[in-house]
Design an enzyme around this catalytic site. Structure first.
Site, mmCIF file in Angstrom:
data_model
loop_
_atom_site.group_PDB
_atom_site.id
_atom_site.type_symbol
_atom_site.label_atom_id
_atom_site.label_comp_id
_atom_site.label_asym_id
_atom_site.label_seq_id
_atom_site.Cartn_x
_atom_site.Cartn_y
_atom_site.Cartn_z
ATOM 1 N N LYS A 293 0.831 -1.210 0.000
ATOM 2 C CA LYS A 293 0.000 0.000 0.000
ATOM 3 C C LYS A 293 0.872 1.269 0.000
ATOM 4 C CE LYS A 293 -3.536 -2.537 -0.350
ATOM 5 N NZ LYS A 293 -4.436 -3.167 0.590
HETATM 6 C C1 LIG Z 1 -5.449 -4.324 0.855
HETATM 7 C C2 LIG Z 1 -6.923 -4.160 0.828
HETATM 8 C C3 LIG Z 1 -7.712 -4.415 1.949
HETATM 9 C C4 LIG Z 1 -7.211 -5.156 3.165
HETATM 10 O O1 LIG Z 1 -6.229 -4.569 3.867
HETATM 11 P P1 LIG Z 1 -5.371 -5.486 4.868
HETATM 12 O O2 LIG Z 1 -4.539 -4.488 5.581
HETATM 13 O O3 LIG Z 1 -4.585 -6.442 4.036
HETATM 14 O O4 LIG Z 1 -6.336 -6.177 5.785
HETATM 15 C C5 LIG Z 1 -9.047 -4.084 1.907
HETATM 16 N N1 LIG Z 1 -9.612 -3.565 0.804
HETATM 17 C C6 LIG Z 1 -8.902 -3.349 -0.314
HETATM 18 C C7 LIG Z 1 -9.594 -2.752 -1.494
HETATM 19 C C8 LIG Z 1 -7.538 -3.667 -0.348
HETATM 20 O O5 LIG Z 1 -6.840 -3.482 -1.473
#
Ligand SMILES: *Cc1c(COP(=O)(O)O)cnc(C)c1O
Length: 384
Positions: free
Chosen positions: A182
């Protein structure tokens, strides 16, 4: 041939030193660094409260729980997302109701959501896919009129802005992810932001078993062993080791975002004249978080499928990805919710033609040019 990976993390010497300092401090779990990260994050977003958690998924589950969403309630969301969005709704006991996305933005709209609101609807869970901001002001007007909560999935949207404020400063609660790929990472982690103090406290309580006092606030004090359990919670606190990395990344976040914007601009310019590709929709400058650059193929003008383009790009050293295989195409989701491919035609058509290109601060200018040349060559060779 040197391969260009779909993602490569940006970790500086300062990031490493910050984590090492935490290890040396003697305090590893949630403590002073998590508190400092929350404060700096809230101020960067421009919102009153930020509560750190162990993942973006936990952020959504806790935000829904704390907003009082539970069994018998319906939450309206998109099928065009990662399965985590759905799991958060299921884990608080509520039922998901899917609405199809807009073909231009890949986002759900207030108009489409309004048509799906029923007597059991309690919340809307929009997803800012790729970092393209949803119409949160539109959702707020609908939520106000129908008495609904808005919990937005901002896993892609740190740094994005809606019309009137940053993503994170609107709606009932906003949920960020700090997963490794991210825009800002803590390895694994997440954050909920909100404007309401009571809601922030309810989330804070539930992220650690509903304990009246966490171990940092118990540390060293009188009766440091004493606590009560005052709510049904989960185990989803963010350790200080992770918060140390988050705090360090946040300090240079604007620079990292500037690099994403520069790469996105270069891609937008380079693909402007190519009639075999459709570019992601343009938004007001500075409002997109550019977590993903989702190009769309004009399959009708190509003699091949998206998967063939992906395979050929991979063979030439460019690793791309696909966002997302819609939820109603996933076997377990189909079985759990009685949905199937074809139910949401816009999402069905969109995912067949999307290709996410590499976009991250550690991508060099030369690499960006190589991605562009390779993508253009691969599609041109396959033009009908
Ligand atoms: C990465 C992601 C999540 C989940 O986040 P985590 O930190 O891995 O639990 C939720 N929604 C979207 C659209 C994502 O890309």
């Amino acid at each position: 041939m040197i391969r260009i990976p779909f993602h490569r993390p940006s970790i500086t010497d300062e990031d490493i030193a910050a984590v090492v300092a935490c290890l040396e401090s003697g305090w590893l779990t949630t403590g002073p660094r998590a508190a400092a990260f929350e404060e700096a994050f809230a101020s960067a977003v421009g919102v009153e409260h930020a509560v750190s958690v162990s993942s973006g998924t936990a952020a959504m589950q806790l935000a829904l729980m704390a907003a009082g969403i539970g069994p018998g309630d319906e939450v309206i969301t998109t099928p065009y997302t990662f399965v985590a969005t759905l799991e958060a709704i299921e884990d608080c006991g509520a039922r998901p109701v899917f609405v199809d996305v807009d073909p231009h933005t890949a986002l759900i709209t207030p108009e489409a959501v309004e048509r799906a609101v029923g007597s059991s609807t309690r919340a809307i869970l929009p997803v800012h896919v790729a970092g393209h901001p949803c119409d949160l002001e539109g959702f707020e007007a609908l939520a106000l009129a129908r008495g609904l909560a808005i919990v937005d999935d901002a896993a892609h949207a740190l740094g994005a802005r809606a019309a009137t404020a940053a993503i994170g400063a609107l709606g009932t609660a906003t949920c960020f992810s700090f997963y490794a790929s991210k825009n800002l990472t803590t390895g694994e982690g997440g954050m909920v932001t909100c404007r309401d103090r009571g809601l922030a406290e309810a989330i804070r309580l539930r992220r650690l078993h509903g304990l009246s006092r966490d171990s940092w606030s118990r540390d060293g004090g009188e009766r440091s062993w004493a606590y009560d359990v005052v709510a049904r919670g989960i185990k989803a606190n963010l350790p200080d080791m992770a918060a140390a990395l988050g705090l360090s990344q946040l300090e240079r976040f604007d620079g990292m975002q500037a690099r994403r914007h520069a790469i996105a601009e270069r891609y937008q310019a380079a693909f402007a004249e190519c009639e075999l590709l459709e570019r992601p929709p343009a938004v007001e400058p500075g409002t997109h978080a550019w977590h993903l650059y989702m190009a769309r193929l004009h399959l009708d003008r190509l003699g091949c499928s998206r998967d063939e383009v992906l395979t050929e790009l991979d063979r030439r050293g460019i690793q791309c990805s696909v966002h997302f295989r819609p939820l109603h195409h996933l076997s377990s989701v189909r079985a759990r919710h009685g949905v199937s491919p074809g139910d949401f035609p816009v999402a069905d058509a969109l995912w067949q033609r999307v290709v996410s290109l590499p976009i991250y601060p550690a991508l060099s200018d030369d690499e960006v040019e190589r991605v562009i040349e390779t993508v253009l060559a691969v599609v041109r060779e396959r033009a009908r």
